[in-house]
Design an enzyme around this catalytic site. Sequence first.
Site, PDB file in Angstrom:
ATOM      1  N   GLU A  87       0.783  -1.235   0.000  1.00 33.58           N
ATOM      2  CA  GLU A  87       0.000   0.000   0.000  1.00 33.58           C
ATOM      3  C   GLU A  87       0.815   1.285   0.000  1.00 33.58           C
ATOM      4  OE1 GLU A  87      -3.330   0.090  -0.246  1.00 33.58           O
ATOM      5  OE2 GLU A  87      -3.416  -2.096  -0.329  1.00 33.58           O
ATOM      6  N   SER A 465     -49.217 -31.774  36.726  1.00 29.43           N
ATOM      7  CA  SER A 465     -48.858 -32.213  38.077  1.00 29.43           C
ATOM      8  C   SER A 465     -47.547 -31.617  38.568  1.00 29.43           C
ATOM      9  CB  SER A 465     -48.775 -33.745  38.122  1.00 29.43           C
ATOM     10  OG  SER A 465     -50.038 -34.319  37.836  1.00 29.43           O
TER      11      SER A 465
END
Length: 814
Positions: A87, A465
């Site tokens: 770069e 239950s």
Amino acid sequence: MAKTLKILLLLGALGALSAVGIVYAVYYNVKDNIPSVAELKDIELRIPLRIYTSDNKLIGEFGEQRRTPIQFEDIPENLANAILAAEDSNFYYHPGVDIIGLGRAAFQLVTTGEKQGGGSTITMQVARNYFLSFEQTYTRKFTEIFIALKMERELSKEEILELYVNKIYLGNRAYGFEAAAQVYYGKSLDQLDLAQLAMIAGLPKAPSRFNPVVNPSRSLIRRNWILQRMLSLGMIDKDAYQTAVESPITAKNHGVRPDIEANYIAEMVRLELYDTFGDDLYNNGMTVYTTILSERQKAANDAIYQGVLDYDMRHGYRGSIETRIDLIDAPLDEQTQALQDIPRFRDWQTALILSVEETTADARLANGERTTLPWDSIKWAKAYINEDTWGPAPSKVADVLVPGDIVRLRPDSDVEWLLAQKPTVQSALISLNSKDGAIEALVGGFDFFVNKFNRITQSKRQPGSNFKPFVYANALDKGYTAASIINDAPVVFNDSNLASAWRPTNDGGKFYGPTRLRQALYRSQNVVSVRLLDELGIQSTLEFLKRFGFDPNELPHNLSLSLGSANLSPLQIATGYAVFSNGGYQVQPYLISSVIDRHGESIFEATPVTVCSTCTPLEKTTDNELQMGLFETTQGIMSLPMAPQVLDPEVNFIVYDMLRDVIQYGTGRRARVLQRDDIAGKTGTTNEGRDAWFSGFNGDIVTSVWSGFDNSTPLGRGEWGGSVSLPSWIDYMRSALKDSPPAYVHKPSSLVTVRIDPNTGERALPGQTDAIFEIFRQEYVPPQRNLPLPILNNGVGSDSQESPQQNNILENLF
């Protein structure tokens, strides 16, 4: 000549003045976009939200930008050199702007008439990424230049490179090189070799074009060009270069890979925090630590997965995904593509059945491989008719599969691939630390990616239950005992809150007559529960149930309450059972332990109400303030809110002891396989088997499991809480309790154990051979009973001297 020189100097001066004027005009036009010194020094990266277990295992990550910031000193030298080679090789020598590079870009514009990019230094790229958009305009370019110049004056080269390494976009939602290393290689930067570092250094120029996963050939060219540049710039030697250029492409899309599967939990955390932080939640770099224990979460995942699959296989095979006979003769690539077009499910494989023999089937997998399915992989697949009915067991492969079938296979340790189908039933598990309510494991359904509905928190189903222990606790609190007798006989209730006369029955239609409460609970006798609630009164029971965290407004105000007809979430049920587990204290479930900001500072620390029987209480300052206690921990003395005691410890222990009998003698008998006598629990199955539950605990941990269909379809013949949910509970608790000593619920020393008559619940007569032991609160111990003395001496035995015969009788009795 002199005149010409003057003209040239004048023109030069005018040109210089014009240039200065143009520069100033451009500067004046863009100056508002140039950040201040403070903004340059206070740059904050967008960092995603990350969620961890309590033992630091990654659960999930939220945020569009995957980013893991690193410091300059953590940047590998080869990566820094690869970036500069690709770069900006003059990075350390220019003032932020590369005049030669800009001139080259300008020349391209003049000669081609098009903006072709180029000329941007690393500093200019940082300026663009942090402060500007990516629009291709002259104004933006000039602004970029001015920002770059200012950055070079205010920041060091190392600071600028650090910003670049952490900010730049590198494809696949990866921002920054550390995130890219994780996404493409599943490793940290410091674990990558030179070839891999050069590969990701080539991404900033065009992340999509040079993506090694999507375009491996282009990315290879780009990587090797960067390596050549590094060699020519003296950054690497020939041997390193040669080794790197000969390296194959190893990049794959690793994405975000959690350490532990807990997607329902991650979503719960995200939703809770979003209410406070909004969209900033995904960018501010917060780290959340939950109460989840990774090993228990894994055990919960496995238990629900296996439990659902076992139920699904019991009810038969619903057939192939589709039949595509024409695919058998199709080219290999067409077969593979057809299989890959079917959405993938978990780690299963889609397969095309190519041929069948009597005991084997030949198949092609979606990944292109071929496999042979043995009879053990297929023999389970009796034909599904409905949840109550299925066909006979197959006798040969052709009874199940034909060539051209497209099926699913799941991994299996015994046969490699097992014939499978996506289940339609659901199951969910919640496990709490009963001392402070910390959620240690949670599974909201079979597969989060198929259905994100969280059945632990969002689903309200009837517990059946599973709810009875709360009603029994009220009875014991009101003076009933485990030996109290309720007549289990047919009865009709004309409750004004019920639509019509109600005749409750037990499962199977059997009635047991006079029954002790202990028996009625472990047998789960419905009629006893209804009669008991009728005697206790509905309003007083509703008020009592608030102690377990239940809202009376959410509960039915009629006798069906005794059979668990309320619509409650598994989280509510588990929270209620935590009271039984911790000795009678009410705790609040919580999931988030702490939240840390991007700088490592604490934003939130949980202070849960906690059970501590040895804490030193502080004085309450107001009636509404929770009592505080001093806690001795590994971190020293801490002050935390004390959980309020809501149930008498004596009542609490008796309920616990009765629920231990559910496992020893009742509907939870399967749990005896764990060979632990500290565990207690209760099954629950609603009318027609639409919901199946098991909730159980010891003195430290409480776990509830629910199973059923989202549309409330009955689970089918022979399915109960004990057959559907209890096996998953057992699998989870086997792992959760592994290597841990028994943890009993505390037994108050004030409780009394006496022998009783098992048929009447009364105190046993002296010498009674069928007497059993029962636990009582001292004030409710049945009175002593004695056998009447034999009538001697013509019935005047009370005034006469004991005879030898009478004396022998008394000796035998005692």
